[in-house]
Design a protein around this motif. Structure first.
Motif, PDB file in Angstrom:
ATOM      1  N   LYS A 273      16.067 -74.394  41.806  1.00  0.00           N
ATOM      2  CA  LYS A 273      15.224 -74.508  43.008  1.00  0.00           C
ATOM      3  C   LYS A 273      16.040 -74.645  44.286  1.00  0.00           C
ATOM      4  O   LYS A 273      15.686 -74.061  45.315  1.00  0.00           O
ATOM      5  CB  LYS A 273      14.262 -75.683  42.864  1.00  0.00           C
ATOM      6  N   ALA A 274      17.126 -75.404  44.224  1.00  0.00           N
ATOM      7  CA  ALA A 274      17.958 -75.576  45.424  1.00  0.00           C
ATOM      8  C   ALA A 274      18.591 -74.244  45.833  1.00  0.00           C
ATOM      9  O   ALA A 274      18.662 -73.916  47.023  1.00  0.00           O
ATOM     10  CB  ALA A 274      19.033 -76.630  45.173  1.00  0.00           C
ATOM     11  N   LYS A 275      19.033 -73.455  44.844  1.00  0.00           N
ATOM     12  CA  LYS A 275      19.624 -72.150  45.146  1.00  0.00           C
ATOM     13  C   LYS A 275      18.573 -71.190  45.691  1.00  0.00           C
ATOM     14  O   LYS A 275      18.869 -70.375  46.554  1.00  0.00           O
ATOM     15  CB  LYS A 275      20.292 -71.559  43.908  1.00  0.00           C
ATOM     16  N   VAL A 276      17.338 -71.295  45.184  1.00  0.00           N
ATOM     17  CA  VAL A 276      16.258 -70.458  45.711  1.00  0.00           C
ATOM     18  C   VAL A 276      16.048 -70.780  47.182  1.00  0.00           C
ATOM     19  O   VAL A 276      16.002 -69.882  48.029  1.00  0.00           O
ATOM     20  CB  VAL A 276      14.942 -70.651  44.918  1.00  0.00           C
ATOM     21  N   GLU A 277      15.932 -72.065  47.494  1.00  0.00           N
ATOM     22  CA  GLU A 277      15.704 -72.464  48.893  1.00  0.00           C
ATOM     23  C   GLU A 277      16.846 -72.022  49.792  1.00  0.00           C
ATOM     24  O   GLU A 277      16.619 -71.538  50.901  1.00  0.00           O
ATOM     25  CB  GLU A 277      15.497 -73.979  48.990  1.00  0.00           C
ATOM     26  N   GLU A 278      18.072 -72.171  49.305  1.00  0.00           N
ATOM     27  CA  GLU A 278      19.244 -71.759  50.080  1.00  0.00           C
ATOM     28  C   GLU A 278      19.230 -70.252  50.322  1.00  0.00           C
ATOM     29  O   GLU A 278      19.472 -69.790  51.442  1.00  0.00           O
ATOM     30  CB  GLU A 278      20.517 -72.156  49.324  1.00  0.00           C
ATOM     31  N   GLY A 279      18.920 -69.485  49.275  1.00  0.00           N
ATOM     32  CA  GLY A 279      18.871 -68.031  49.404  1.00  0.00           C
ATOM     33  C   GLY A 279      17.779 -67.573  50.348  1.00  0.00           C
ATOM     34  O   GLY A 279      17.981 -66.665  51.165  1.00  0.00           O
ATOM     35  N   VAL A 280      16.605 -68.198  50.242  1.00  0.00           N
ATOM     36  CA  VAL A 280      15.493 -67.851  51.133  1.00  0.00           C
ATOM     37  C   VAL A 280      15.874 -68.153  52.581  1.00  0.00           C
ATOM     38  O   VAL A 280      15.661 -67.329  53.475  1.00  0.00           O
ATOM     39  CB  VAL A 280      14.203 -68.611  50.732  1.00  0.00           C
ATOM     40  N   LYS A 281      16.465 -69.302  52.790  1.00  0.00           N
ATOM     41  CA  LYS A 281      16.861 -69.708  54.141  1.00  0.00           C
ATOM     42  C   LYS A 281      17.857 -68.708  54.741  1.00  0.00           C
ATOM     43  O   LYS A 281      17.712 -68.289  55.893  1.00  0.00           O
ATOM     44  CB  LYS A 281      17.471 -71.112  54.100  1.00  0.00           C
ATOM     45  N   GLN A 282      18.841 -68.306  53.938  1.00  0.00           N
ATOM     46  CA  GLN A 282      19.847 -67.362  54.432  1.00  0.00           C
ATOM     47  C   GLN A 282      19.234 -66.009  54.767  1.00  0.00           C
ATOM     48  O   GLN A 282      19.516 -65.437  55.820  1.00  0.00           O
ATOM     49  CB  GLN A 282      20.952 -67.178  53.392  1.00  0.00           C
ATOM     50  N   LEU A 283      18.394 -65.497  53.868  1.00  0.00           N
ATOM     51  CA  LEU A 283      17.798 -64.182  54.114  1.00  0.00           C
ATOM     52  C   LEU A 283      16.808 -64.220  55.281  1.00  0.00           C
ATOM     53  O   LEU A 283      16.731 -63.265  56.053  1.00  0.00           O
ATOM     54  CB  LEU A 283      17.118 -63.656  52.855  1.00  0.00           C
ATOM     55  N   MET A 284      16.056 -65.293  55.411  1.00  0.00           N
ATOM     56  CA  MET A 284      15.108 -65.394  56.522  1.00  0.00           C
ATOM     57  C   MET A 284      15.849 -65.471  57.858  1.00  0.00           C
ATOM     58  O   MET A 284      15.367 -64.961  58.863  1.00  0.00           O
ATOM     59  CB  MET A 284      14.186 -66.605  56.343  1.00  0.00           C
ATOM     60  N   ALA A 285      17.015 -66.092  57.861  1.00  0.00           N
ATOM     61  CA  ALA A 285      17.822 -66.146  59.084  1.00  0.00           C
ATOM     62  C   ALA A 285      18.370 -64.756  59.420  1.00  0.00           C
ATOM     63  O   ALA A 285      18.448 -64.377  60.588  1.00  0.00           O
ATOM     64  CB  ALA A 285      18.963 -67.138  58.922  1.00  0.00           C
ATOM     65  N   GLN A 286      18.706 -64.008  58.396  1.00  0.00           N
ATOM     66  CA  GLN A 286      19.281 -62.676  58.599  1.00  0.00           C
ATOM     67  C   GLN A 286      18.207 -61.645  58.937  1.00  0.00           C
ATOM     68  O   GLN A 286      18.426 -60.755  59.750  1.00  0.00           O
ATOM     69  CB  GLN A 286      20.036 -62.263  57.339  1.00  0.00           C
ATOM     70  N   TYR A 287      17.047 -61.750  58.278  1.00  0.00           N
ATOM     71  CA  TYR A 287      15.952 -60.791  58.470  1.00  0.00           C
ATOM     72  C   TYR A 287      14.720 -61.550  58.952  1.00  0.00           C
ATOM     73  O   TYR A 287      13.804 -61.829  58.186  1.00  0.00           O
ATOM     74  CB  TYR A 287      15.646 -60.041  57.161  1.00  0.00           C
ATOM     75  N   LYS A 288      14.697 -61.863  60.220  1.00  0.00           N
ATOM     76  CA  LYS A 288      13.688 -62.749  60.797  1.00  0.00           C
ATOM     77  C   LYS A 288      12.251 -62.232  60.679  1.00  0.00           C
ATOM     78  O   LYS A 288      11.321 -63.014  60.607  1.00  0.00           O
ATOM     79  CB  LYS A 288      14.034 -63.032  62.250  1.00  0.00           C
ATOM     80  N   ASP A 289      12.058 -60.935  60.672  1.00  0.00           N
ATOM     81  CA  ASP A 289      10.706 -60.374  60.642  1.00  0.00           C
ATOM     82  C   ASP A 289      10.184 -60.120  59.228  1.00  0.00           C
ATOM     83  O   ASP A 289       9.172 -59.452  59.058  1.00  0.00           O
ATOM     84  CB  ASP A 289      10.667 -59.056  61.433  1.00  0.00           C
ATOM     85  N   THR A 290      10.861 -60.660  58.226  1.00  0.00           N
ATOM     86  CA  THR A 290      10.490 -60.407  56.844  1.00  0.00           C
ATOM     87  C   THR A 290       9.489 -61.457  56.356  1.00  0.00           C
ATOM     88  O   THR A 290       9.524 -62.605  56.762  1.00  0.00           O
ATOM     89  CB  THR A 290      11.752 -60.445  55.958  1.00  0.00           C
ATOM     90  N   ASP A 291       8.606 -61.031  55.474  1.00  0.00           N
ATOM     91  CA  ASP A 291       7.618 -61.913  54.872  1.00  0.00           C
ATOM     92  C   ASP A 291       8.323 -62.899  53.933  1.00  0.00           C
ATOM     93  O   ASP A 291       8.995 -62.489  52.985  1.00  0.00           O
ATOM     94  CB  ASP A 291       6.586 -61.078  54.105  1.00  0.00           C
ATOM     95  N   GLU A 292       8.152 -64.181  54.173  1.00  0.00           N
ATOM     96  CA  GLU A 292       8.854 -65.204  53.392  1.00  0.00           C
ATOM     97  C   GLU A 292       8.470 -65.167  51.915  1.00  0.00           C
ATOM     98  O   GLU A 292       9.306 -65.412  51.047  1.00  0.00           O
ATOM     99  CB  GLU A 292       8.600 -66.604  53.960  1.00  0.00           C
ATOM    100  N   LYS A 293       7.227 -64.848  51.603  1.00  0.00           N
ATOM    101  CA  LYS A 293       6.817 -64.777  50.198  1.00  0.00           C
ATOM    102  C   LYS A 293       7.578 -63.686  49.453  1.00  0.00           C
ATOM    103  O   LYS A 293       7.989 -63.878  48.307  1.00  0.00           O
ATOM    104  CB  LYS A 293       5.309 -64.528  50.082  1.00  0.00           C
ATOM    105  N   ARG A 294       7.770 -62.565  50.111  1.00  0.00           N
ATOM    106  CA  ARG A 294       8.513 -61.467  49.479  1.00  0.00           C
ATOM    107  C   ARG A 294       9.987 -61.829  49.323  1.00  0.00           C
ATOM    108  O   ARG A 294      10.605 -61.509  48.310  1.00  0.00           O
ATOM    109  CB  ARG A 294       8.360 -60.185  50.298  1.00  0.00           C
ATOM    110  N   VAL A 295      10.531 -62.491  50.324  1.00  0.00           N
ATOM    111  CA  VAL A 295      11.920 -62.935  50.254  1.00  0.00           C
ATOM    112  C   VAL A 295      12.082 -63.924  49.105  1.00  0.00           C
ATOM    113  O   VAL A 295      13.019 -63.820  48.308  1.00  0.00           O
ATOM    114  CB  VAL A 295      12.388 -63.561  51.592  1.00  0.00           C
ATOM    115  N   ARG A 296      11.160 -64.869  48.987  1.00  0.00           N
ATOM    116  CA  ARG A 296      11.219 -65.864  47.918  1.00  0.00           C
ATOM    117  C   ARG A 296      11.143 -65.186  46.547  1.00  0.00           C
ATOM    118  O   ARG A 296      11.916 -65.506  45.646  1.00  0.00           O
ATOM    119  CB  ARG A 296      10.097 -66.890  48.074  1.00  0.00           C
ATOM    120  N   ALA A 297      10.245 -64.241  46.399  1.00  0.00           N
ATOM    121  CA  ALA A 297      10.110 -63.522  45.130  1.00  0.00           C
ATOM    122  C   ALA A 297      11.404 -62.779  44.796  1.00  0.00           C
ATOM    123  O   ALA A 297      11.857 -62.784  43.646  1.00  0.00           O
ATOM    124  CB  ALA A 297       8.930 -62.560  45.182  1.00  0.00           C
TER     125      ALA A 297
END
Length: 163
Positions: A121-145
């Motif tokens: 779970k911690a790695k998921v949160e870290e990965g989501v955070k990094q990708l959302m910072a890099q791709y700001k206009d992306t849907d967070e649910k899709r990034v999380r998946a």
């Protein structure tokens, strides 16, 4: 050597370069071993892939290519024109690879399910955070998946390596 980065001298540069080359060789050997393991598994599988999975993988492959081309500063249309191919031509060429990738994904998901593997779970949160910072206009649910899928695949591959 100092002008190339944070190296003390030429000897330090050589040492770091050797370390990096050795690490790259280890990573390539690991990837090859993983590929061989998965390849053996999918060769033994007898599965009828639904067209939707193959088309989904083709769509993912095409989106990745389009993104790579766009990040390089080119248009996808220009790429196709230069390659002398249509999008449909690429999809036809890529279909065997898409089938293999979809079959691999099914195999890894089944292994993860049978072995009760879960992404950290911690790695998921870290990965989501990094990708959302890099791709700001992306849907967070899709990034999380996506992050969960990548980490679950990694867990299944690690499990297979340790058999």
């Amino acid at each position: 050597a100092k002008s190339l980065g944070k190296f003390k001298d030429a000897e330090d540069f050589k040492k770091k370069a050797r370390e990096n080359i050795l690490e790259e060789k280890k990573l390539r050997a690991r990837e090859k071993a993983r590929f061989d393991i998965v390849d053996k598994i999918i060769q033994e599988m007898n599965v009828e892939l639904p067209d939707v999975l193959v088309h989904g993988e083709l769509h993912r492959m095409m989106a990745q290519l389009e993104g790579d081309i766009s990040r390089a500063g080119y248009s996808f249309a220009d790429y196709l024109k230069h390659a002398g191919k249509s999008k449909e031509d690429l999809e036809k060429e890529w279909e065997p690879q898409a089938k293999k990738r979809a079959t691999t994904q099914l195999a890894l998901l089944e292994i993860a399910k049978k072995e009760n593997l879960k992404p950290d779970k911690a790695k998921v949160e870290e990965g989501v955070k990094q990708l959302m910072a890099q791709y700001k206009d992306t849907d967070e649910k899709r990034v999380r998946a996506y992050v969960e899928e990548v980490l679950l695949n990694e867990a299944a591959l690690e499990f297979l390596e340790n058999l």
